[in-house]
Design a protein around this motif. Structure first.
Motif, PDB file in Angstrom:
ATOM      1  N   ASP A 278       0.851  -1.185   0.000  1.00 18.08           N
ATOM      2  CA  ASP A 278       0.000   0.000   0.000  1.00 18.08           C
ATOM      3  C   ASP A 278       0.888   1.236   0.000  1.00 18.08           C
ATOM      4  OD1 ASP A 278       0.920   0.246   2.626  1.00 18.08           O
ATOM      5  OD2 ASP A 278      -0.951  -0.434   3.528  1.00 18.08           O
ATOM      6  N   ILE A 279       0.259   2.422   0.044  1.00 16.50           N
ATOM      7  CA  ILE A 279       1.025   3.666  -0.047  1.00 16.50           C
ATOM      8  C   ILE A 279       2.005   3.779   1.112  1.00 16.50           C
ATOM      9  CG2 ILE A 279       0.905   6.188  -0.052  1.00 16.50           C
ATOM     10  CD1 ILE A 279      -0.089   4.931  -2.631  1.00 16.50           C
ATOM     11  N   GLY A 280       1.539   3.491   2.308  1.00 16.52           N
ATOM     12  CA  GLY A 280       2.418   3.586   3.465  1.00 16.52           C
ATOM     13  C   GLY A 280       3.617   2.668   3.352  1.00 16.52           C
ATOM     14  N   ALA A 281       3.398   1.436   2.883  1.00 15.68           N
ATOM     15  CA  ALA A 281       4.489   0.467   2.777  1.00 15.68           C
ATOM     16  C   ALA A 281       5.482   0.864   1.696  1.00 15.68           C
ATOM     17  CB  ALA A 281       3.929  -0.925   2.496  1.00 15.68           C
ATOM     18  N   VAL A 282       4.989   1.275   0.537  1.00 13.85           N
ATOM     19  CA  VAL A 282       5.913   1.606  -0.551  1.00 13.85           C
ATOM     20  C   VAL A 282       6.751   2.829  -0.200  1.00 13.85           C
ATOM     21  CG1 VAL A 282       4.437   3.116  -1.988  1.00 13.85           C
ATOM     22  CG2 VAL A 282       6.156   1.691  -3.064  1.00 13.85           C
ATOM     23  N   MET A 283       6.150   3.803   0.493  1.00 15.19           N
ATOM     24  CA  MET A 283       6.924   4.981   0.874  1.00 15.19           C
ATOM     25  C   MET A 283       7.944   4.638   1.962  1.00 15.19           C
ATOM     26  SD  MET A 283       5.710   6.869  -1.389  1.00 15.19           S
ATOM     27  CE  MET A 283       6.783   8.252  -1.056  1.00 15.19           C
ATOM     28  N   ALA A 284       7.582   3.731   2.876  1.00 23.36           N
ATOM     29  CA  ALA A 284       8.535   3.306   3.908  1.00 23.36           C
ATOM     30  C   ALA A 284       9.713   2.567   3.285  1.00 23.36           C
ATOM     31  CB  ALA A 284       7.837   2.431   4.943  1.00 23.36           C
ATOM     32  N   LEU A 285       9.434   1.723   2.299  1.00 26.24           N
ATOM     33  CA  LEU A 285      10.501   1.019   1.599  1.00 26.24           C
ATOM     34  C   LEU A 285      11.394   1.998   0.845  1.00 26.24           C
ATOM     35  CD1 LEU A 285       8.382  -1.967   0.257  1.00 26.24           C
ATOM     36  CD2 LEU A 285      10.317  -2.185   1.828  1.00 26.24           C
ATOM     37  N   ALA A 286      10.779   2.985   0.205  1.00 25.77           N
ATOM     38  CA  ALA A 286      11.545   3.967  -0.572  1.00 25.77           C
ATOM     39  C   ALA A 286      12.392   4.857   0.327  1.00 25.77           C
ATOM     40  CB  ALA A 286      10.605   4.813  -1.422  1.00 25.77           C
ATOM     41  N   GLU A 287      11.878   5.158   1.516  1.00 26.45           N
ATOM     42  CA  GLU A 287      12.605   6.019   2.457  1.00 26.45           C
ATOM     43  C   GLU A 287      13.647   5.247   3.266  1.00 26.45           C
ATOM     44  OE1 GLU A 287       9.302   7.484   4.636  1.00 26.45           O
ATOM     45  OE2 GLU A 287       8.569   8.736   2.981  1.00 26.45           O
ATOM     46  N   GLY A 288      13.609   3.917   3.185  1.00 24.58           N
ATOM     47  CA  GLY A 288      14.580   3.100   3.898  1.00 24.58           C
ATOM     48  C   GLY A 288      14.211   2.777   5.329  1.00 24.58           C
ATOM     49  N   SER A 289      12.996   3.158   5.764  1.00 23.23           N
ATOM     50  CA  SER A 289      12.576   2.856   7.122  1.00 23.23           C
ATOM     51  C   SER A 289      11.997   1.443   7.244  1.00 23.23           C
ATOM     52  CB  SER A 289      11.540   3.879   7.601  1.00 23.23           C
ATOM     53  OG  SER A 289      10.385   3.881   6.776  1.00 23.23           O
ATOM     54  N   ARG A 290      11.872   0.769   6.122  1.00 22.95           N
ATOM     55  CA  ARG A 290      11.420  -0.613   6.114  1.00 22.95           C
ATOM     56  C   ARG A 290      12.210  -1.362   5.050  1.00 22.95           C
ATOM     57  NH1 ARG A 290       5.038  -2.587   5.678  1.00 22.95           N
ATOM     58  NH2 ARG A 290       5.420  -4.783   6.191  1.00 22.95           N
ATOM     59  N   LYS A 291      12.475  -2.632   5.286  1.00 29.22           N
ATOM     60  CA  LYS A 291      13.282  -3.427   4.359  1.00 29.22           C
ATOM     61  C   LYS A 291      12.410  -4.462   3.667  1.00 29.22           C
ATOM     62  CE  LYS A 291      17.376  -6.424   4.177  1.00 29.22           C
ATOM     63  NZ  LYS A 291      17.902  -5.783   2.968  1.00 29.22           N
ATOM     64  N   GLY A 292      12.694  -4.688   2.389  1.00 23.54           N
ATOM     65  CA  GLY A 292      11.991  -5.708   1.635  1.00 23.54           C
ATOM     66  C   GLY A 292      12.905  -6.869   1.294  1.00 23.54           C
ATOM     67  N   GLN A 293      12.323  -8.044   1.162  1.00 24.51           N
ATOM     68  CA  GLN A 293      13.101  -9.207   0.745  1.00 24.51           C
ATOM     69  C   GLN A 293      12.182 -10.221   0.074  1.00 24.51           C
ATOM     70  OE1 GLN A 293      14.767 -10.676   4.458  1.00 24.51           O
ATOM     71  NE2 GLN A 293      13.095 -12.149   4.722  1.00 24.51           N
TER      72      GLN A 293
END
Length: 522
Positions: A14-29
């Protein structure tokens, strides 16, 4: 940092998740489940090549060349060449946050296992995200159908050691940075080049960013508009809940509620209850209707953007070795239309904000002309409103819908395109201007409220005034106002202004958006 891992290809983005991933406050794998799907899909492509089954883009040319067969030994070369031939973008590089979102949304789409890419390719894209090695992507060149071909080609040139990247603030050849990390370029397999450039990730990245930025502006506009109303001794009667039950559009109802809560317990409001003024100008009285209509448009864009965030926009889709579908999921029309709608919605918030700036300067209702006592020698706040007028007009010129146009490409094979890439870029430009307009209104409203002292507004609006005053002080004479505008634009864009107001509201036990969860970004 939020340690909760986002699993590409499986979790809902969602918007919150994609922005967190883009800002580096959340990691994806990539999760084990996604890895299994990717490996199975890649095996289907290998089977197609070995069995010599004709499938577009695997063993055929592209676009108008779809009927040109490619030999098995050339299927890998074909994928290398498509990144080269389609890298025809021009103009300035897109902002780095937009390029990061493109990488994130592309890996999420490919990891769903319908595109036939290799696991190594997805791992390399993830490496670029995690190490902040962000490809240089020119802003112009996509027509928004057959995927965002040119920008996506530039985005993935570094995978094969070509193109440029931004690394540690510097723009460098991709091969240099790969060598710095001791990493070799990839040799793309069959279908991979096409899978990388087919998709709507350029449009989608601007849409996701636009949803967040417009949300910030809408939240700020209600607060700043309430401050202007207080400075102009307007009435809160038009925000009465009973009135809005009679025309219950969601956005309108929300804005009316927010204004009621923002203005509650204001001594300024109470001081002129019996002033005899019958009605305020529309830019004050109709804030729920105008701001609310833009919120409805925002909600529509958000819903469609979040659908696209979790979509597979590749072509062809690989369902099995003998089961592929050539379709049109790459076509940008589903986002092109709401992006153009959002351009109008954002521009109108600027339009009504400029009208309030003008009202603040007129010298009516107890305010000094041009918001300064010694005018003549001083021009006061006259000229900042020139800037809002210019920005509002520029936004009007940007409101022509790009999606209303289509120019055939690929010698007519691709005979209807969305131009949604232009819609997304235009929204970004309109939002740039809107942030400046709101900053100028905030600067003017803060100045005007000073002339109501010793009366004070509500505790929530006083917190807004106090926070803005940390950056821009009262102007008793002319100064370089552009510096003030830049300061206030920053606190609008980074959301700190709205956050400070929300904190003040929470401290009073007030939720400005209560009962309206659909208008929140979680």
């Amino acid at each position: 940092m939020n340690e909760k891992i986002f699993h590409y290809g499986e979790d809902v983005l969602d918007i919150g998740a994609v922005m967190a991933l883009a800002e580096g406050s959340r990691k994806g794998q990539l999760s084990p489940g996604a890895v299994a799907k990717v490996l199975a899909s890649q095996q289907h492509v290998s089977d197609i090549v070995q069995r010599n089954i004709t499938v577009y883009g695997i063993n055929t040319g592209f676009g108008i060349l779809a009927d040109t067969r490619i030999s098995e030994e050339d299927t890998r070369t074909l994928q290398h060449k498509i990144l080269q031939s389609h890298s025809v973008g021009v103009g300035d590089p897109i902002p780095l946050p937009i390029a990061r979102i493109m990488l994130i949304t592309k890996i999420h789409a490919l990891a769903q296992g319908f595109s036939g890419v290799r696991l190594e390719t997805l791992q390399r894209i993830s490496w670029h995200i995690d190490n902040d090695v962000i490809p240089v992507v020119p802003e112009k060149g996509s027509v928004g159908a057959s995927g965002d071909l040119a920008p996506l080609a530039h985005l993935f040139l570094p995978l094969i050691g070509l193109g440029e990247v931004f690394h540690k603030g510097l723009r460098r050849p991709a091969r240099e940075v790969l060598d710095l990390f001791g990493i070799a370029p990839l040799q793309l397999g069959p279908k991979e080049g096409l899978a990388l450039i087919n998709g709507t990730q350029f449009i989608l990245a601007f849409a996701a960013s636009g949803v967040q930025r417009l949300h910030y502006c809408l939240e700020a506009a209600d607060i700043i508009g309430a401050m202007s109303l207080e400075a102009l001794t307007g009435t809160k009667a038009p925000f009465d809940e009973r009135l809005h039950r009679l025309r219950p559009f969601a956005g309108t109802t929300l804005v009316a509620q927010r204004l009621r809560l923002l203005l509650n317990n204001s001594a300024i409001m109470q001081s002129h209850v019996d002033c005899g003024r019958v009605q305020d100008p529309y830019s004050l009285r109709c804030m729920p209707q105008v701001h609310g209509a833009s919120r409805n448009a925002w909600q529509h864009l958000r819903a469609l953007t979040e659908t696209e965030l979790n979509a597979v926009t590749d072509n062809p889709i690989i369902l099995g070795a003998g089961d592929t579908i050539s379709g049109g999921n790459f076509h940008g029309q589903p986002l092109a239309l709401p992006l153009d709608y959002a351009c109008l919605a954002a521009a109108e918030i600027g339009n009504i904000s400029d009208r309030r700036c003008y009202l603040l300067l007129e010298g009516k209702w107890g305010l000094p002309l041009l918001l300064m006592k010694n005018v003549g020698l001083n021009s006061g706040f006259m000229i900042p409103q020139y800037t809002t007028a210019a920005l509002v007009t520029e936004n009007k010129t940007l409101c022509f819908p790009a999606s209303a146009d289509s120019i055939p490409t690929s010698l007519g094979q691709e005979d209807h395109v969305s131009m949604g890439s232009i819609s997304g870029r235009k929204l970004s430009l309109v939002l740039d201007n809107l942030e400046y307009i709101l900053a100028i209104e905030l600067m003017s409203a803060c100045q005007a409220i000073e002339f109501r002292r010793p009366l004070r507004s509500s505790e929530i609006l006083e917190a807004a005034h106090e926070y803005a005053r940390n950056f821009v002080g009262f102007a008793s004479e002319d100064r370089i106002f552009s510096e003030d505008i830049l300061q206030l634009r920053t606190i609008i864009r980074d959301h700190s202004f709205v956050k400070k107001v929300d904190e003040a509201a929470t401290a009073k036990g007030v939720d400005l958006n209560s009962t309206f969860e659909a208008f929140k970004i979680i």
